[in-house]
Motif scaffolding. Structure first.
Motif, PDB file in Angstrom:
ATOM      1  N   ASP A   1      17.874 -41.941  -4.135  1.00 55.76           N
ATOM      2  CA  ASP A   1      18.049 -42.182  -5.329  1.00 55.76           C
ATOM      3  C   ASP A   1      16.613 -40.283  -6.002  1.00 55.76           C
ATOM      4  N   ASP A   2      15.928 -41.392  -5.207  1.00 58.08           N
ATOM      5  CA  ASP A   2      15.223 -39.602  -5.461  1.00 58.08           C
ATOM      6  C   ASP A   2      15.288 -38.244  -4.771  1.00 58.08           C
ATOM      7  N   LYS A   3      15.939 -38.228  -3.370  1.00 54.57           N
ATOM      8  CA  LYS A   3      16.590 -37.332  -3.117  1.00 54.57           C
ATOM      9  C   LYS A   3      17.742 -37.183  -3.631  1.00 54.57           C
ATOM     10  N   LEU A   4      18.309 -37.958  -4.690  1.00 55.08           N
ATOM     11  CA  LEU A   4      19.562 -36.960  -4.970  1.00 55.08           C
ATOM     12  C   LEU A   4      19.019 -36.294  -6.702  1.00 55.08           C
ATOM     13  N   LYS A   5      17.902 -37.655  -7.043  1.00 46.54           N
ATOM     14  CA  LYS A   5      17.562 -36.154  -8.187  1.00 46.54           C
ATOM     15  C   LYS A   5      17.161 -35.293  -8.247  1.00 46.54           C
ATOM     16  N   ALA A   6      16.284 -35.087  -7.115  1.00 45.58           N
ATOM     17  CA  ALA A   6      16.229 -34.227  -6.476  1.00 45.58           C
ATOM     18  C   ALA A   6      16.827 -32.726  -6.106  1.00 45.58           C
ATOM     19  N   GLN A   7      17.992 -33.253  -5.770  1.00 45.12           N
ATOM     20  CA  GLN A   7      19.158 -31.964  -5.541  1.00 45.12           C
ATOM     21  C   GLN A   7      19.088 -31.671  -6.727  1.00 45.12           C
ATOM     22  N   THR A   8      19.525 -32.677  -7.849  1.00 44.41           N
ATOM     23  CA  THR A   8      20.683 -32.505  -9.107  1.00 44.41           C
ATOM     24  C   THR A   8      19.657 -31.815  -9.644  1.00 44.41           C
ATOM     25  N   ILE A   9      18.433 -31.637  -9.911  1.00 43.75           N
ATOM     26  CA  ILE A   9      17.100 -30.833  -9.741  1.00 43.75           C
ATOM     27  C   ILE A   9      17.232 -29.393  -9.187  1.00 43.75           C
ATOM     28  N   LEU A  10      16.952 -29.651  -7.749  1.00 47.12           N
ATOM     29  CA  LEU A  10      17.832 -28.123  -7.776  1.00 47.12           C
ATOM     30  C   LEU A  10      18.386 -26.967  -7.689  1.00 47.12           C
ATOM     31  N   ASN A  11      19.941 -27.755  -8.373  1.00 48.33           N
ATOM     32  CA  ASN A  11      21.124 -27.151  -7.998  1.00 48.33           C
ATOM     33  C   ASN A  11      20.574 -26.294  -9.739  1.00 48.33           C
ATOM     34  N   SER A  12      19.734 -27.808 -10.552  1.00 43.45           N
ATOM     35  CA  SER A  12      19.746 -26.677 -12.143  1.00 43.45           C
ATOM     36  C   SER A  12      18.515 -25.732 -11.648  1.00 43.45           C
ATOM     37  N   ILE A  13      18.109 -25.539 -11.223  1.00 43.23           N
ATOM     38  CA  ILE A  13      16.652 -24.672 -10.849  1.00 43.23           C
ATOM     39  C   ILE A  13      17.220 -23.718 -10.582  1.00 43.23           C
ATOM     40  N   TYR A  14      18.739 -23.456  -9.109  1.00 43.90           N
ATOM     41  CA  TYR A  14      19.253 -22.502  -8.474  1.00 43.90           C
ATOM     42  C   TYR A  14      20.105 -21.922  -9.602  1.00 43.90           C
ATOM     43  N   SER A  15      20.767 -22.536 -10.419  1.00 45.68           N
ATOM     44  CA  SER A  15      21.874 -21.683 -11.892  1.00 45.68           C
ATOM     45  C   SER A  15      20.837 -21.313 -12.830  1.00 45.68           C
ATOM     46  N   LYS A  16      19.704 -21.492 -12.986  1.00 38.55           N
ATOM     47  CA  LYS A  16      18.825 -20.685 -13.836  1.00 38.55           C
ATOM     48  C   LYS A  16      18.329 -19.933 -13.355  1.00 38.55           C
ATOM     49  N   ILE A  17      18.182 -19.776 -12.067  1.00 35.58           N
ATOM     50  CA  ILE A  17      17.357 -18.357 -11.466  1.00 35.58           C
ATOM     51  C   ILE A  17      18.387 -17.950 -11.155  1.00 35.58           C
ATOM     52  N   ASP A  18      20.068 -17.895 -10.765  1.00 33.45           N
ATOM     53  CA  ASP A  18      20.832 -17.203 -11.164  1.00 33.45           C
ATOM     54  C   ASP A  18      21.266 -16.653 -11.924  1.00 33.45           C
TER      55      ASP A  18
ATOM     56  N   GLN B   1      11.967 -20.987  -1.206  1.00 31.22           N
ATOM     57  CA  GLN B   1      11.124 -21.406  -0.923  1.00 31.22           C
ATOM     58  C   GLN B   1      11.069 -23.698  -1.655  1.00 31.22           C
ATOM     59  N   LEU B   2      11.878 -23.228  -2.593  1.00 32.24           N
ATOM     60  CA  LEU B   2      12.320 -24.542  -2.891  1.00 32.24           C
ATOM     61  C   LEU B   2      13.437 -25.232  -2.147  1.00 32.24           C
ATOM     62  N   ALA B   3      14.398 -24.854  -1.208  1.00 30.78           N
ATOM     63  CA  ALA B   3      15.099 -25.160  -0.015  1.00 30.78           C
ATOM     64  C   ALA B   3      13.779 -25.834   1.317  1.00 30.78           C
ATOM     65  N   ALA B   4      13.459 -25.385   1.374  1.00 26.76           N
ATOM     66  CA  ALA B   4      12.133 -25.371   2.179  1.00 26.76           C
ATOM     67  C   ALA B   4      11.799 -26.923   1.765  1.00 26.76           C
ATOM     68  N   SER B   5      10.706 -26.328   0.646  1.00 25.99           N
ATOM     69  CA  SER B   5       9.956 -28.025   0.579  1.00 25.99           C
ATOM     70  C   SER B   5      10.893 -29.201   0.672  1.00 25.99           C
ATOM     71  N   LEU B   6      12.162 -29.308  -0.213  1.00 24.49           N
ATOM     72  CA  LEU B   6      13.383 -29.795   0.261  1.00 24.49           C
ATOM     73  C   LEU B   6      13.380 -30.821   1.577  1.00 24.49           C
ATOM     74  N   LYS B   7      13.729 -29.354   2.211  1.00 24.23           N
ATOM     75  CA  LYS B   7      13.807 -29.880   3.717  1.00 24.23           C
ATOM     76  C   LYS B   7      13.028 -30.294   4.286  1.00 24.23           C
ATOM     77  N   SER B   8      11.530 -29.965   4.002  1.00 23.65           N
ATOM     78  CA  SER B   8      10.528 -30.457   4.831  1.00 23.65           C
ATOM     79  C   SER B   8      10.233 -32.414   4.897  1.00 23.65           C
ATOM     80  N   SER B   9      10.744 -32.683   3.149  1.00 21.39           N
ATOM     81  CA  SER B   9      10.616 -33.906   2.951  1.00 21.39           C
ATOM     82  C   SER B   9      11.222 -34.802   3.796  1.00 21.39           C
TER      83      SER B   9
END
Length: 94
Positions: free
Chosen positions: A49-66, A85-93
Motif C-alpha cells: 500500500d505504501d508503494k502504491l501511495k508513493a507511486q500515485t504521489i509521484l504521478n501527481s508530482i510529474y503532472s505538476k512539473i510538466d 531524482q524522484l524516480a531514483a529515490s523510489l527505485k532505490s527503496s
C-alpha cells in the motif's frame, strides 16, 4: 509609479505570473516532501500500500512539473532533474 498604460499592464501581468509560478513551485515542494516521507515509510514497512501511495504521489508530482514546464515556471533541465531524482529515490527503496 508607472508612467504609461503599458507599464501598468506589465506590472499587473507580472503579479499574476508570480502567483501562478508560486503555486506550481510550492505544490511541487509540498508533494515532494510527502513523497519522500512515503518512500521512507515503504523502506521500513515494505507494505504494498505504501508503494502504491508513493507511486500515485509521484504521478501527481510529474503532472505538476510538466504543467509548470509548459508554463515556463521550470527550465526543461530543472524539470528533468527533479523527475529523475524522484524516480531514483523510489527505485532505490525497492
Amino acid at each position: 509609479m508607472a508612467n504609461n498604460k503599458s507599464a501598468v499592464k506589465r506590472i499587473l501581468i507580472n503579479k499574476r505570473n508570480k502567483v501562478q509560478n508560486r503555486f506550481y513551485k510550492s505544490s511541487v515542494r509540498t508533494l515532494t516532501k510527502m513523497f519522500l516521507k512515503t518512500v521512507e515509510n515503504y523502506k521500513v514497512s515494505q507494505n504494498a500500500d505504501d508503494k502504491l501511495k508513493a507511486q500515485t504521489i509521484l504521478n501527481s508530482i510529474y503532472s505538476k512539473i510538466d504543467k509548470g514546464l509548459k508554463r515556463n515556471v521550470f527550465h526543461k533541465n530543472t524539470a528533468a532533474r527533479k523527475k529523475s531524482q524522484l524516480a531514483a529515490s523510489l527505485k532505490s527503496s525497492i
